[in-house]
Design a protein around this motif. Structure first.
Motif, mmCIF file in Angstrom:
data_model
loop_
_atom_site.group_PDB
_atom_site.id
_atom_site.type_symbol
_atom_site.label_atom_id
_atom_site.label_comp_id
_atom_site.label_asym_id
_atom_site.label_seq_id
_atom_site.Cartn_x
_atom_site.Cartn_y
_atom_site.Cartn_z
ATOM 1 N N SER A 211 1.694 33.516 23.805
ATOM 2 C CA SER A 211 0.218 33.912 23.190
ATOM 3 C C SER A 211 0.656 34.649 21.822
ATOM 4 N N LEU A 212 -0.051 34.080 20.837
ATOM 5 C CA LEU A 212 0.168 34.639 19.474
ATOM 6 C C LEU A 212 -0.313 36.026 19.189
ATOM 7 N N ILE A 213 0.611 36.927 18.728
ATOM 8 C CA ILE A 213 0.393 38.090 18.403
ATOM 9 C C ILE A 213 0.026 38.388 16.886
ATOM 10 N N GLY A 214 0.519 37.807 15.878
ATOM 11 C CA GLY A 214 0.101 37.986 14.556
ATOM 12 C C GLY A 214 1.034 36.967 13.820
ATOM 13 N N ALA A 215 0.532 36.519 12.869
ATOM 14 C CA ALA A 215 1.171 35.640 11.832
ATOM 15 C C ALA A 215 0.895 35.876 10.151
ATOM 16 N N LYS A 216 1.982 35.546 9.334
ATOM 17 C CA LYS A 216 1.684 35.619 8.076
ATOM 18 C C LYS A 216 2.080 34.079 7.481
ATOM 19 N N TYR A 217 1.213 33.617 6.958
ATOM 20 C CA TYR A 217 1.242 32.250 6.585
ATOM 21 C C TYR A 217 1.747 32.046 5.020
ATOM 22 N N LYS A 218 1.824 33.281 4.254
ATOM 23 C CA LYS A 218 1.978 33.168 2.653
ATOM 24 C C LYS A 218 3.178 34.173 2.286
ATOM 25 N N PRO A 219 4.022 33.881 2.099
ATOM 26 C CA PRO A 219 5.232 34.633 1.681
ATOM 27 C C PRO A 219 4.901 35.329 0.530
ATOM 28 N N GLU A 220 5.751 36.860 0.365
ATOM 29 C CA GLU A 220 5.306 37.489 -0.705
ATOM 30 C C GLU A 220 6.937 37.880 -1.461
ATOM 31 N N LEU A 221 6.986 37.333 -2.531
ATOM 32 C CA LEU A 221 8.386 37.530 -3.158
ATOM 33 C C LEU A 221 8.488 38.892 -3.575
ATOM 34 N N MET A 222 7.537 39.554 -4.361
ATOM 35 C CA MET A 222 7.732 40.786 -4.853
ATOM 36 C C MET A 222 6.326 41.390 -4.670
ATOM 37 N N PRO A 223 6.385 42.609 -4.128
ATOM 38 C CA PRO A 223 7.572 43.538 -4.037
ATOM 39 C C PRO A 223 8.334 43.695 -2.814
ATOM 40 N N SER A 224 7.653 43.168 -1.816
ATOM 41 C CA SER A 224 7.989 43.293 -0.493
ATOM 42 C C SER A 224 9.314 42.504 0.015
ATOM 43 N N GLY A 225 9.171 41.155 -0.605
ATOM 44 C CA GLY A 225 10.053 40.141 -0.039
ATOM 45 C C GLY A 225 9.802 39.381 1.320
ATOM 46 N N SER A 226 8.601 39.619 1.832
ATOM 47 C CA SER A 226 8.215 39.010 3.079
ATOM 48 C C SER A 226 8.256 37.600 3.098
ATOM 49 N N PRO A 227 8.842 37.104 4.238
ATOM 50 C CA PRO A 227 8.747 35.805 4.545
ATOM 51 C C PRO A 227 7.569 35.391 5.301
ATOM 52 N N ALA A 228 7.235 34.005 5.320
ATOM 53 C CA ALA A 228 6.268 33.625 6.218
ATOM 54 C C ALA A 228 6.637 33.563 7.783
ATOM 55 N N PHE A 229 5.970 33.926 8.780
ATOM 56 C CA PHE A 229 6.353 34.182 10.083
ATOM 57 C C PHE A 229 5.161 34.082 10.968
ATOM 58 N N PHE A 230 5.728 34.102 12.387
ATOM 59 C CA PHE A 230 4.597 34.228 13.539
ATOM 60 C C PHE A 230 5.226 34.761 14.589
ATOM 61 N N LEU A 231 4.812 35.854 15.397
ATOM 62 C CA LEU A 231 4.898 36.565 16.499
ATOM 63 C C LEU A 231 4.313 36.301 17.581
ATOM 64 N N ALA A 232 4.993 35.600 18.735
ATOM 65 C CA ALA A 232 4.299 35.299 19.819
ATOM 66 C C ALA A 232 4.965 36.067 21.194
ATOM 67 N N ALA A 233 4.236 36.013 22.279
ATOM 68 C CA ALA A 233 4.850 36.609 23.454
ATOM 69 C C ALA A 233 4.667 35.607 24.579
ATOM 70 N N ASN A 234 5.737 35.683 25.284
ATOM 71 C CA ASN A 234 5.746 34.694 26.734
ATOM 72 C C ASN A 234 5.674 35.785 27.771
ATOM 73 N N ASN A 235 4.681 36.159 28.505
ATOM 74 C CA ASN A 235 4.414 37.289 29.452
ATOM 75 C C ASN A 235 5.436 36.838 30.615
ATOM 76 N N ALA A 236 5.456 35.401 31.212
ATOM 77 C CA ALA A 236 6.293 34.944 32.351
ATOM 78 C C ALA A 236 7.743 35.125 32.048
ATOM 79 N N ASP A 237 8.048 35.174 30.871
ATOM 80 C CA ASP A 237 9.559 35.218 30.750
ATOM 81 C C ASP A 237 9.945 36.585 30.021
ATOM 82 N N ARG A 238 8.742 37.372 29.948
ATOM 83 C CA ARG A 238 8.875 38.857 29.482
ATOM 84 C C ARG A 238 9.697 38.794 27.965
#
Length: 484
Positions: A211-238
Motif C-alpha cells: 500500500s502506498l503511504i506517500g511519494a515525492k516525484y520531483k527532487p529538490e536540490l536546494m536547500p533540502s537535497g531531497s531525492p524522489a522516493f516513495f514509501l509503501a507498506a506490506n501489512n502481511a510481511d509487517r
C-alpha cells in the motif's frame, strides 16, 4: 600603505564582479521561473490581441529583457544593502568570485548561484585531491592526437576479453536467498522511474501486495537535497519499504556531480550529494522507522534504490544504524550503486546491504582507483602493434595514425619514457561500492564479492558498459532470473 590600498581595491573589485555576475545569473533564472515566464507570456498575449505580429515580437523581446533587467537590479540593490549591513574587513580578499556570499534576505532566490558554487568547489577539491590523475593526463601518450587510436585499439582488445572465468575462480557463488531477494525487489526499483502519480503507483504496488503511504516525484536540490522516493507498506510481511529513485532529472544530475568526499561523522567519508540526500531522508523518516520497529519485534524496514537511489539508500541505512535501529531489522538492496563511501563504511554494511553489479557497468567503477588503473593500462598499452595486422582500420583513424607517426616511421612519442607504475598517494576519499556485492555476468552464476574486488576496481571499456547499468533490459533480466 600601498599594499593596504591594493588589497582594499582588489577586495572591492572582486565583490563588485561577484555581485554583477550573481545579479546576471539571478536575472536569467528569474526569466525561467513561473513568475518571469508568466510576465513574458502575458505581455505577448496582450500584444497579439491589440497589435500586429511584428510589433508583438518586439514586445516579446522587450518584455524578456525587462524581466531580466528588473530582477538583476533588484538583486543588485539587495547585495548593496547587505554589504552595508555587514561590511567586509580590509584583509578579506576573496580568492575568486565563488568565495563571495550572496544576500541572505532574497525571498526570490533561485539557488542557482549556490548550485554553481557547489560545482566549482567540487571540481576544485577533486583536482587538489587527485594530483595523480592530472599527472597522468599531462603525459604525451594522452595528447589529443594520440588518444583516438589508443582508445580505439584498447577498446578492441578489451572487447575480446572474457571476464567471467576470472570472476568464477576468485569469488563464491551467491546464495539462493540473496538472489531471490534481489529478484523480488527489482520491480520496485523500476517503479520509481515508471510512475509519476499516486494513482498509477498505488495500483502497481497493490498488485505486489503493498500500500502506498506517500511519494515525492520531483527532487529538490536546494536547500533540502531531497531525492524522489516513495514509501509503501506490506501489512502481511509487517514491512515498511522506502524506494529512492535514481538519476532521472536535472536535479539528480547535479546531485551526482557533487562527487567530492564529505565527512560522515568520525567514521569516514562519503559522496557529498548522496550524503546530503540521505540526511534529508533521515530527518524525514527516522522517527517513523524507529517507532515502527519498536511496535513489534516482527516489523522490519527495507531500503532500496537504483544508481543514485542505491547510494542514498545505503548511506541512509548507515545513518539509521547509527541512530540505534538494530541491523537485524534493516535490509538494503542497492541496484547498480555508485562507489559512494569509504571502505570502512562499506564494510560496516556487509550484513545489511546487498548491492548488485551487472557485468561491465561503468557507474560502480566511477572512482579514483578504477580510473587510475584505466589510465595506467592505457598508458602502458602499445596500440601501434595492433595497427600492423589491422587491414580494416577506419579511414578517419588511419588519418589520425599517420599524423601521430613521425616522418621516419617512428612514433612521435616513442622517446618519451612511459610511467611504469601507478602513483601511490591516492586521496583519502577513494570510495567503493557498499556492502556485499552480487556480481552478474551474462550466462554466468551470480557471485559474491565486496567493493574492493579487482573486478570492481578496474574499468573495462566495452560496448555494454552503459547499457549494463539499466535494470529493466532483457540482458539484465536474463542474467538475474536465469537458472545456471
Amino acid at each position: 600603505m600601498l599594499g593596504s590600498f591594493v588589497r582594499s581595491l582588489t577586495r572591492k573589485a572582486t565583490h563588485l564582479i561577484a555581485g554583477v555576475v550573481y545579479a546576471g545569473i539571478e536575472g536569467f533564472a528569474f526569466l525561467l521561473s513561473p513568475y518571469g515566464l508568466s510576465t513574458v507570456i502575458g505581455s505577448e498575449i496582450i500584444a497579439f490581441s491589440i497589435q500586429s505580429p511584428a510589433r508583438a515580437r518586439n514586445v516579446a523581446v522587450s518584455s524578456t529583457l525587462l524581466v531580466i533587467a528588473a530582477r538583476a537590479l533588484h538583486v543588485a540593490y539587495l547585495s548593496i544593502r547587505c554589504s552595508k549591513k555587514q561590511p567586509s574587513v580590509d584583509n578579506d580578499v576573496l580568492e575568486s568570485i565563488w568565495d563571495w556570499n550572496p544576500p541572505g534576505d532574497d525571498a526570490l532566490s533561485s539557488n542557482t548561484w549556490t548550485i554553481l558554487k557547489e560545482l566549482v568547489l567540487t571540481m576544485r577539491s577533486l583536482r587538489a585531491a587527485y594530483p595523480e590523475v592530472e599527472e597522468y593526463l599531462s603525459r604525451p601518450e594522452f595528447a589529443a592526437m594520440e588518444m583516438a587510436p589508443r582508445l580505439y585499439y584498447y577498446y578492441k582488445k578489451e572487447e575480446k576479453l572474457n571476464r567471467a572465468p576470472l570472476a568464477a575462480k576468485e569469488m563464491q557463488e551467491a546464495s539462493k536467498e540473496d538472489v531471490a531477494a534481489l529478484q523480488q525487489y527489482r520491480d520496485f526499483a523500476c517503479f520509481a522511474y515508471d510512475y509519476t502519480n499516486d494513482d498509477a503507483l498505488s495500483k502497481a504496488l497493490e498488485d505486489k501486495g503493498y500500500s502506498l503511504i506517500g511519494a515525492k516525484y520531483k527532487p529538490e536540490l536546494m536547500p533540502s537535497g531531497s531525492p524522489a522516493f516513495f514509501l509503501a507498506a506490506n501489512n502481511a510481511d509487517r514491512e515498511l519499504m522506502l524506494c529512492i529513485r535514481g538519476t532521472f532529472s536535472a536535479e539528480d544530475v547535479f546531485t551526482d556531480l557533487f562527487a567530492n568526499g564529505a565527512s560522515f561523522g568520525e567514521e569516514g567519508t562519503a559522496h557529498t550529494g548522496m550524503l546530503r540526500a540521505s540526511e534529508y531522508c533521515a530527518k524525514r523518516f527516522s522517527t517513523l522507522f524507529q517507532n515502527f520497529v519498536s511496535d513489534s519485534a516482527h516489523n522490519s524496514i527495507v531500503l532500496l534504490g537504483h544508481s543514485l537511489g542505491a547510494g542514498v539508500a545505503a548511506l541512509l541505512c548507515l545513518k539509521l544504524m547509527d541512530q540505534g535501529i538494530d541491523s537485524s531489522r534493516l535490509r538494503c538492496y542497492a541496484y547498480e550503486p555508485p562507489a559512494c563511501m569509504a571502505e570502512n563504511l562499506a564494510k560496516k554494511l556487509g550484513s545489511v546491504t546487498l548491492s548488485l553489479v551487472h557485468n561491465d557497468d561503468i557507474v560502480p567503477r566511477l572512482a579514483v582507483t578504477p580510473f587510475l588503473n584505466l589510465l595506467k593500462d592505457l598508458s602502458d598499452f602499445d596500440w601501434r602493434l595492433e595497427t600492423k595486422d589491422d587491414e580494416n582500420m577506419p579511414v578517419l583513424l588511419r588519418m589520425f595514425t599517420s599524423l601521430v607517426q613521425a616522418p621516419d616511421g617512428n612514433t612521435a612519442s616513442e622517446d618519451v619514457q612511459k610511467p611504469v607504475q601507478k602513483q601511490q598517494n591516492v586521496s583519502d576519499y577513494d570510495p567503493v561500492v557498499p556492502g556485499r556485492v552480487v556480481y552478474l555476468s551474462p550466462g554466468g552464476t551470480p557471485l559474491v564479492i565486496d567493493g574492493t574486488s579487482p573486478i570492481l576496481r578496474n574499468t573495462r571499456l566495452s560496448s555494454s558498459m552503459v547499457m549494463d547499468h539499466f535494470i529493466d533490459t532483457e540482458t539484465f533480466t536474463n542474467a538475474l532470473f536465469s537458472k545456471p
